[in-house]
Each structure stands twice: as structure tokens, then as C-alpha cells.
Design an enzyme around this catalytic site. Sequence first.
Site, PDB file in Angstrom:
ATOM      1  N   CYS A 199       6.823  -2.871   0.833  1.00 37.07           N
ATOM      2  CA  CYS A 199       7.807  -1.934   1.353  1.00 37.07           C
ATOM      3  C   CYS A 199       7.186  -0.571   1.592  1.00 37.07           C
ATOM      4  CB  CYS A 199       8.967  -1.738   0.379  1.00 37.07           C
ATOM      5  SG  CYS A 199       9.978  -3.199   0.171  1.00 37.07           S
ATOM      6  N   GLY A 237       5.776  -3.026   5.716  1.00 41.78           N
ATOM      7  CA  GLY A 237       6.863  -3.998   5.722  1.00 41.78           C
ATOM      8  C   GLY A 237       7.455  -4.131   7.105  1.00 41.78           C
ATOM      9  N   ASN A 276      10.169   0.529  -3.426  1.00 43.32           N
ATOM     10  CA  ASN A 276       8.893  -0.116  -3.149  1.00 43.32           C
ATOM     11  C   ASN A 276       8.315  -0.571  -4.477  1.00 43.32           C
ATOM     12  OD1 ASN A 276       6.334  -0.878  -2.305  1.00 43.32           O
ATOM     13  ND2 ASN A 276       5.548   1.202  -2.328  1.00 43.32           N
ATOM     14  N   GLY A 277       8.046  -1.867  -4.599  1.00 47.33           N
ATOM     15  CA  GLY A 277       7.474  -2.391  -5.832  1.00 47.33           C
ATOM     16  C   GLY A 277       8.269  -3.578  -6.340  1.00 47.33           C
ATOM     17  N   TYR A 319      -6.827  -2.588   1.307  1.00 46.03           N
ATOM     18  CA  TYR A 319      -6.107  -3.171   2.426  1.00 46.03           C
ATOM     19  C   TYR A 319      -4.744  -2.546   2.714  1.00 46.03           C
ATOM     20  CZ  TYR A 319      -3.338  -6.676   4.963  1.00 46.03           C
ATOM     21  OH  TYR A 319      -2.524  -7.309   5.852  1.00 46.03           O
TER      22      TYR A 319
END
Length: 567
Positions: free
Chosen positions: A102, A129, A203-204, A352
Site C-alpha cells: 500500500c 499498490g 500500509n502494513g 525493490y
Amino acid sequence: MIINKRLAPKLEEDGTVEGVVCIPSWRCPPSAQSPSQLPVTPLTHESGLPEPPSNPVEPETQEDEEPPSVDGFGFEAGCLAPELSDVNDAASELFDHGEDECGVFGVYAPGEDVAKLTYYGLFALQHRGQESAGMAVSNGDRIMVVKDMGLVSQVFDEPTLNSLHGHLAVGHCRYSTTGSSTWDNSQPTFQGTPEGGMALAHNGNLTNTDELEQWLTELDAAHGVPHKVRMDSTSDTALLAAIFARLIGGQTLATAAAREVLPKLKGAFCLVFCTENTLFAARDPQGIHPLVLGRLENGWVVASETAALDIIGATFIREIEPGELITISSAGLRSTSFAEPDPHGCLFEFVYLARPDTKISGRRIYQVRTEIGRTLAMESPVDADLVIPTPESGTPSAIGYAEASGIPYGQGLVKNAYVGRTFIQPSQTIRQLGIRLKLNPIRDVIAGKRLIVVDDSIVRGNTQRALVKMLREAGAAEVHVRIASPPVMWPCFYGIDFATRAELIAPGLTVEEICRSIGADTLGYISLEGLVACTGVAKRRLCCACFDGEYPVPIPPDRVDELQNGC
Ligand code: SF4
């Protein structure tokens, strides 16, 4: 009050539900174009308020369907460890990287077009995302949420953005790691509260959802709310939002609720959420994923990456601290700590996940990745004619490898940048093209050359297997694969989708066996020590769990067996 339904039964003709509307983008009503009712007040955020804490880090301050190789390399599928047969089952995946989960964004800026700022902020975070996108905009009286499946540019158009007026906004783009990829799980997640509403973007991954579910059950009982009725989504974010909704009310304001909830959360979380008049941002005590604070002339911005600040002209102020809660309202910006910091930033962000133009821990990701390439060249040299990247994530490391090795750099592959996570299943004919949907070789560059192909990581091995085969078919004389991260040995429980351990290629195989499996002439990974050195961050301040299995936060109990049994 049912809000987060694609067809909300209480949706009025003007699109409102008791002062709040939450609709997919295609239903955005013209009547939503009401002007902001909040007076535009310049922020005087710092006067009389405590300074934010100092930053511990320096401020700026694929896949195709090919089976494992059995030809020409003396390696047969039947010789592989049991894991590889499972890997074969996963070979239908087109993409074979750890996927981000996200991107989050928030802005508090009276007088600014916060919807468009959020749109462009999300645009910069799109790589984190691509399944759904959404934003919640508050004008002080009501929160309006627009979200839908698809890319940011597919969910929002000009009329929709022009209909969203307010002084603060929360945005989100999602890749699902918990909860399925459905509209119900898209974010921001809205919850009505006795005090109004709140919208939450996350996010997570939380690792103690069982405990939280139990807590919510108790809260529901205390509030006389039938448990389960509140769940219109299976994501941990919906669980969190429901807990907030139970706690806010009466004398308990959102800030107090946040101080009660945040210390109970375990796992990785960068939260950006809002009520009608306040923007909140919080980061887990480990600071696993990045979250930064930026400054606009008339306000504040929080975002997953610094690149999102750049794109809207915000000035980077600092990273939000692990264990920090930031509150932004007409009273200014306040910072409090809700937990003792225990920094363990995600190492894979450097490899990445993050954009190359983003900065983490004071270091530009592009520079870290070129340094990784230089280190890789020293650790894993090979004689060859040309260094090519797997675009785009392997590009900086390939440049670094070429610099250090003295071997020319070239572009041997073209990436179709617009092959995201489409929701159109490829037909069998198209599917057989496999990796070519994503990458196409430039034959004139490749033919007759001894190639070094630099990629960011190997997860299942399917992409690299298909890639090596494609390069040989394009005329490559030799294909030497170099990987800018160590072997991925363990799954991630903090929000990156590496699938299960059984689906990873590295556990149970030697590097030589992996090399044979993907059909390369040679294979080399950077060492963990070499990679960590390139980040400039001490290893004790990083999460390296997918490489070394040392998880900084206890993993969910229902996944322990998987790790102990190795499958
Ligand atoms: S396990 Fe790997 S991908 Fe997950 S947070 Fe840790 S370093 Fe990042």
C-alpha cells in the site's frame, strides 16, 4: 449506519448519508460539489507547541508457465527438493517479486485543493499498490470518500476531483496482503462514530489481529453492538477502524482513542487517518515501512515516500519516528510518542519496494541501488560482454555493476510499463506469451553476447526462468544472472507479499541448484552483509527477516507452524 457498501442502502439522492458519503467513483453525485464550509486559516503550527522529536536518522533534511529447466543443464525436476514442485504450482503467476502492499498519503492544507494534491500524491505512490485507490476529503462538516478498484488514474477523473472540496484529505492505493482484492477492502475505510466520522488508510500488516478481534468483541459487547455485523471487510484495516469507532465518543476524542489503540497494535503499520477536522499519522514502533512528513506553504503533508512530497512541491521535513503519533489540526502540528522506538526498517524497501528517487534514512534509493550493483560486481564477478538490467527495478544495480566491472551497460529488455495488476485474466493464448506481456528482448542488442542480467530479487524463480529462456531464444551466447539481494528464504508478515515459504525457491536449494533451475550459466547473489553496508544503516536497525529469518516483531501464531516445518 452502513457506509462502506458499494450500494449503500441509506444513500440519499444527493449522495449523503447522515452528513457522510462513501461511494465508488462511478457514483459520484453532482451534488457533491458543495463548497468547503471551513474558513481558510493559515497554519500557525509551531507557535507555542512542542517541537517534534529529533529524527534518529539524518534528516535532509512473471511470470510464465515454464516448468523448471530439464534441458541442457543436467538438472531434472525430479531431483529437486519437494519445495520446487510446489514452486511449479505457482508458475502461473505473471509477476514474481515481493509486491508492495500500500501507499498512504495525507494532507492538511486549508485553502488548497487537497483532492488534487492527494491525487498527485497517490500517483507518485502508485508503484506501492495497483489494485484499488481512494481518498477521503473533509470539509469540516462531513467526510466524503471516493474509492474503487483500479489505478489512481482509473478511479479519479477531473469531475470527481472537482467535486471533492475540503481542507484535509487522506489517500490510499492498495495491494492486498490481508483481505481479498475487493471493493469492500479498498481504502480509506470509513467508520461513523458518535462524534461524526473517521476515515483510515493503512500500509502494513498487523500481526496480532486475533487479540484485536477479541478486544473488538469485548467493545461490541460493552456497546451493545452485535459482533460481526460491523465487518463488511476482511482486512485488518477494517478491524482497526471498527475499534476506533467503538472508542470515539462522549469524552473520548479521536486523539485519546488513538493513544489507547496504537500501543496495542503489533506488526507493521503506517496509518494516516482523519476525523472531520483533524489529520493523524502514526508509525509502528519498529518503523518497518517508511512514512515521512512534508511542509506546504499552507499546510502539512504525510506520505509513504519522499517522492510523493516532491511531486506536489512539498518540502521534506523529516521521517515520522517509529512509535510517533502526529496530529494536525487548526491548533497546529503536535507530536507524541505512543511507544518506545525500536527501529527495524524494511531492508527490501532499499532493494525493490521504494522508488529510486525516494530517500530513506537520508539516502537516495537510486544511490543505494547503484552501490549494491558495485558491491555485487566485486562479490560475484564474471567475464561477459554486456550488463543489462531487468527493468526497471534492476536498472540502478546494473549500472553500478557495469561501472565496477568495466563491462559495458546496455538495455536488452523493454518493459511494458503499463502491465500492472489488471483485472482482466489473460486468455490461454495470451498467457502462453508469459513474460513477454511484461518484458520484450531487443534482439539486436542481445544476439551473440555473453550477458550479465541484473535483477532485484528471486522469489519463486519463475520470472528468471522465463527470462533466461527468452534471452537464449533471442540469441544470447551466455546468460549470467546477478541478484541485488540475498536469497529470499522466509515469508514476510509485515505487508510484503512473498507468499508462503513453500512457494519460495531458495529454501532447500543451493545457489547452484537454483542456477540450474532457472537455466542460467551462472548465478550470484549479493551477500546480506554487503547489502546492509550499501544502505548505510546499521543491521540492528533493519528488518532483514525475509533473508535471515530474524523477525523483529513476533509473527502471527497461526503462521508459526509454517516456519517450523519449513513449508
Ligand atoms: S521480512 Fe523482508 S520484506 Fe518484510 S519487512 Fe522485513 S525486510 Fe521487509
